[in-house]
Design a protein around this motif. Structure first.
Motif, PDB file in Angstrom:
ATOM      1  N   LEU A 130       0.321  -0.937   0.188  1.00 42.42           N
ATOM      2  CA  LEU A 130       0.226  -0.184  -0.235  1.00 42.42           C
ATOM      3  C   LEU A 130       0.931   1.304  -0.371  1.00 42.42           C
ATOM      4  N   ARG A 131       0.394   2.039  -1.227  1.00 48.63           N
ATOM      5  CA  ARG A 131       1.147   3.746  -0.139  1.00 48.63           C
ATOM      6  C   ARG A 131       0.602   4.413   0.404  1.00 48.63           C
ATOM      7  N   PHE A 132       1.333   5.437   0.977  1.00 46.02           N
ATOM      8  CA  PHE A 132       1.073   6.329   1.978  1.00 46.02           C
ATOM      9  C   PHE A 132      -0.852   6.943   2.274  1.00 46.02           C
ATOM     10  N   GLY A 133      -1.626   6.277   2.808  1.00 43.06           N
ATOM     11  CA  GLY A 133      -2.909   7.141   3.033  1.00 43.06           C
ATOM     12  C   GLY A 133      -3.572   5.479   2.601  1.00 43.06           C
ATOM     13  N   GLY A 134      -3.256   4.694   1.774  1.00 43.81           N
ATOM     14  CA  GLY A 134      -3.834   3.683   0.801  1.00 43.81           C
ATOM     15  C   GLY A 134      -4.496   2.469   1.910  1.00 43.81           C
ATOM     16  N   ILE A 135      -5.597   1.283   1.000  1.00 41.30           N
ATOM     17  CA  ILE A 135      -6.317   1.226   2.167  1.00 41.30           C
ATOM     18  C   ILE A 135      -6.271  -0.202   1.737  1.00 41.30           C
ATOM     19  N   LEU A 136      -7.190  -1.031   3.245  1.00 38.08           N
ATOM     20  CA  LEU A 136      -7.073  -2.088   2.880  1.00 38.08           C
ATOM     21  C   LEU A 136      -8.456  -2.369   3.497  1.00 38.08           C
ATOM     22  N   ALA A 137      -8.972  -3.212   2.364  1.00 36.29           N
ATOM     23  CA  ALA A 137     -10.853  -3.590   3.016  1.00 36.29           C
ATOM     24  C   ALA A 137     -10.343  -5.207   2.531  1.00 36.29           C
ATOM     25  N   ALA A 159      -4.252  -8.617  13.814  1.00 33.79           N
ATOM     26  CA  ALA A 159      -3.061  -8.733  12.759  1.00 33.79           C
ATOM     27  C   ALA A 159      -2.614  -7.316  11.905  1.00 33.79           C
ATOM     28  N   ALA A 160      -3.725  -6.477  11.503  1.00 29.18           N
ATOM     29  CA  ALA A 160      -3.477  -5.502  10.333  1.00 29.18           C
ATOM     30  C   ALA A 160      -2.598  -4.609  11.477  1.00 29.18           C
ATOM     31  N   GLN A 161      -3.115  -4.246  12.714  1.00 25.24           N
ATOM     32  CA  GLN A 161      -2.802  -3.072  13.518  1.00 25.24           C
ATOM     33  C   GLN A 161      -1.119  -3.550  14.297  1.00 25.24           C
ATOM     34  N   ASN A 162      -1.019  -4.668  14.382  1.00 28.11           N
ATOM     35  CA  ASN A 162       0.834  -5.537  14.505  1.00 28.11           C
ATOM     36  C   ASN A 162       1.396  -5.534  13.234  1.00 28.11           C
ATOM     37  N   ALA A 163       0.764  -4.751  12.270  1.00 26.94           N
ATOM     38  CA  ALA A 163       1.447  -4.152  11.055  1.00 26.94           C
ATOM     39  C   ALA A 163       1.929  -3.453  10.836  1.00 26.94           C
ATOM     40  N   ASP A 164       1.318  -2.055  11.271  1.00 28.61           N
ATOM     41  CA  ASP A 164       1.389  -0.476  11.823  1.00 28.61           C
ATOM     42  C   ASP A 164      -0.057  -0.103  10.424  1.00 28.61           C
ATOM     43  N   LEU A 165      -0.562  -0.935  10.180  1.00 28.45           N
ATOM     44  CA  LEU A 165      -1.944  -0.535   9.631  1.00 28.45           C
ATOM     45  C   LEU A 165      -2.760   0.717  11.010  1.00 28.45           C
ATOM     46  N   LEU A 219     -13.843  -4.702   7.343  1.00 29.04           N
ATOM     47  CA  LEU A 219     -12.808  -3.834   7.955  1.00 29.04           C
ATOM     48  C   LEU A 219     -12.097  -2.987   7.468  1.00 29.04           C
ATOM     49  N   VAL A 220     -12.442  -1.915   7.256  1.00 27.13           N
ATOM     50  CA  VAL A 220     -10.873  -1.301   6.175  1.00 27.13           C
ATOM     51  C   VAL A 220      -9.829  -0.464   7.211  1.00 27.13           C
ATOM     52  N   PHE A 221      -9.464  -0.550   6.951  1.00 27.65           N
ATOM     53  CA  PHE A 221      -7.109  -0.309   7.754  1.00 27.65           C
ATOM     54  C   PHE A 221      -6.551   0.696   6.548  1.00 27.65           C
ATOM     55  N   ALA A 222      -5.723   1.478   6.678  1.00 28.62           N
ATOM     56  CA  ALA A 222      -4.928   2.855   5.809  1.00 28.62           C
ATOM     57  C   ALA A 222      -3.435   2.168   5.985  1.00 28.62           C
ATOM     58  N   GLN A 223      -2.939   2.653   5.198  1.00 22.12           N
ATOM     59  CA  GLN A 223      -1.716   2.926   5.499  1.00 22.12           C
ATOM     60  C   GLN A 223      -1.025   3.870   5.620  1.00 22.12           C
ATOM     61  N   PRO A 224      -0.453   4.542   6.722  1.00 24.14           N
ATOM     62  CA  PRO A 224      -0.392   5.800   7.360  1.00 24.14           C
ATOM     63  C   PRO A 224       1.206   5.900   7.051  1.00 24.14           C
ATOM     64  N   SER A 225       1.448   5.327   6.627  1.00 24.38           N
ATOM     65  CA  SER A 225       3.681   5.994   6.778  1.00 24.38           C
ATOM     66  C   SER A 225       3.780   5.631   4.866  1.00 24.38           C
ATOM     67  N   ASP A 226       4.964   5.746   4.743  1.00 23.05           N
ATOM     68  CA  ASP A 226       5.646   5.810   3.668  1.00 23.05           C
ATOM     69  C   ASP A 226       5.895   4.335   3.785  1.00 23.05           C
ATOM     70  N   PRO A 227       5.303   2.585   2.996  1.00 29.42           N
ATOM     71  CA  PRO A 227       6.501   1.947   3.533  1.00 29.42           C
ATOM     72  C   PRO A 227       7.643   1.542   3.307  1.00 29.42           C
ATOM     73  N   ALA A 228       8.381   2.518   2.017  1.00 33.31           N
ATOM     74  CA  ALA A 228       9.761   3.208   1.253  1.00 33.31           C
ATOM     75  C   ALA A 228      10.214   3.587   2.194  1.00 33.31           C
ATOM     76  N   GLY A 229      10.426   4.549   3.245  1.00 32.95           N
ATOM     77  CA  GLY A 229      10.344   5.469   3.623  1.00 32.95           C
ATOM     78  C   GLY A 229      11.146   5.291   5.057  1.00 32.95           C
ATOM     79  N   ASP A 230      11.482   4.079   5.098  1.00 38.00           N
ATOM     80  CA  ASP A 230      12.541   3.739   6.383  1.00 38.00           C
ATOM     81  C   ASP A 230      14.042   3.476   5.446  1.00 38.00           C
ATOM     82  N   HIS A 231      12.989   2.494   3.459  1.00 43.50           N
ATOM     83  CA  HIS A 231      14.962   2.471   3.308  1.00 43.50           C
ATOM     84  C   HIS A 231      15.444   3.041   2.184  1.00 43.50           C
ATOM     85  N   ALA A 232      14.749   4.848   2.964  1.00 44.39           N
ATOM     86  CA  ALA A 232      15.349   5.732   1.773  1.00 44.39           C
ATOM     87  C   ALA A 232      17.031   5.891   2.157  1.00 44.39           C
TER      88      ALA A 232
END
Length: 232
Positions: A130-137, A159-165, A219-232
């Motif tokens: 998911l990109r920043f702001g992307g949605i898992l439904a 599980a989703a919250q453990n993955a920081d969603l 159940l709706v979840f969002a990606q609150p951060s940039d998944p690639a940001g930690d590797h920049a």
């Protein structure tokens, strides 16, 4: 709560087209990149394509994917199941590239998902794509026709919250039309047969008769951060 319109939804369907359409239009815009679980059928894929989204399937989320250690969560994330045939005209492009971060991931899980699916793996895969702001439904439902309650919602949320969603909301999706302020249950023949079997199993030992399942759960979840940001 979402109503289903004038026609009842078959509760046997893992990917009801009206719900797929509602999720797609609610959580993405035309031109967005969308991934569906690998068990998505062609009707669901066609529904997303018809809404002018680029769509493909996300491998490894079928109900028997509890092998756990056999493959890393990032391997083979996208299958080719969504490649359109020559007889099916679709907008271009129609597929999501393996490295693309996407705006929306839709997954359908059975009532016994907590026992049959690696939910932690599912959540990690979704968070990675998911990109920043992307949605898992996640479309699912509870069930107690086997004599015990199966409700995967708590395990999916954990599980989703453990993955920081970020957990956004729980949407009740009605399978039956509402007319004159009342639910009008109209089960398909297959659903009616299943209900009668479950009712017989309950009544014989003196247990309360079950109810027809009138809704599913999203159940709706969002990606609150940039998944690639930690590797920049």
């Amino acid at each position: 709560m979402w109503t289903c319109g004038d026609d009842a939804i078959d509760s046997h369907e893992s990917w009801p087209v009206p719900i797929v359409e509602a999720l797609t239009t609610s959580f993405s815009a035309p031109g967005a990149r969308v991934l569906l679980g690998q068990n998505a059928d062609e009707a669901a894929l066609d529904a997303v394509r018809a809404l002018d989204r680029d769509v493909d399937t996300l491998a490894g989320l079928e109900p028997d994917s509890t092998d756990g250690q056999s493959r890393p969560f990032w391997a083979d994330l996208v299958s080719g199941a969504a490649t359109p045939t020559a007889d099916t005209p679709t907008p271009e492009p129609t597929a999501v590239e393996p490295g693309d971060r996407v705006e929306l991931i839709l997954v359908s899980l059975p009532a016994d998902a907590a026992a049959t699916v690696s939910l932690d793996r599912l959540a990690l895969m979704a968070a990675a794509r998911l990109r920043f702001g992307g949605i898992l439904a996640v479309y699912t439902h509870s069930d107690w026709n086997q004599g015990h309650l199966s409700d995967p919602t708590g395990a999916v949320i954990a599980a989703a919250q453990n993955a920081d969603l970020l957990y956004l909301q729980h949407i009740v999706t009605l399978h039956t039309p509402v007319r004159d302020g009342q639910l009008r249950a109209a089960p398909t023949p297959a659903v009616a047969v299943d209900y009668e079997v479950a009712r017989h199993r309950a009544i014989v030992p003196g247990l309360p008769a079950p109810h027809l399942r009138a809704h599913g759960d999203v159940l709706v979840f969002a990606q609150p951060s940039d998944p690639a940001g930690d590797h920049a």
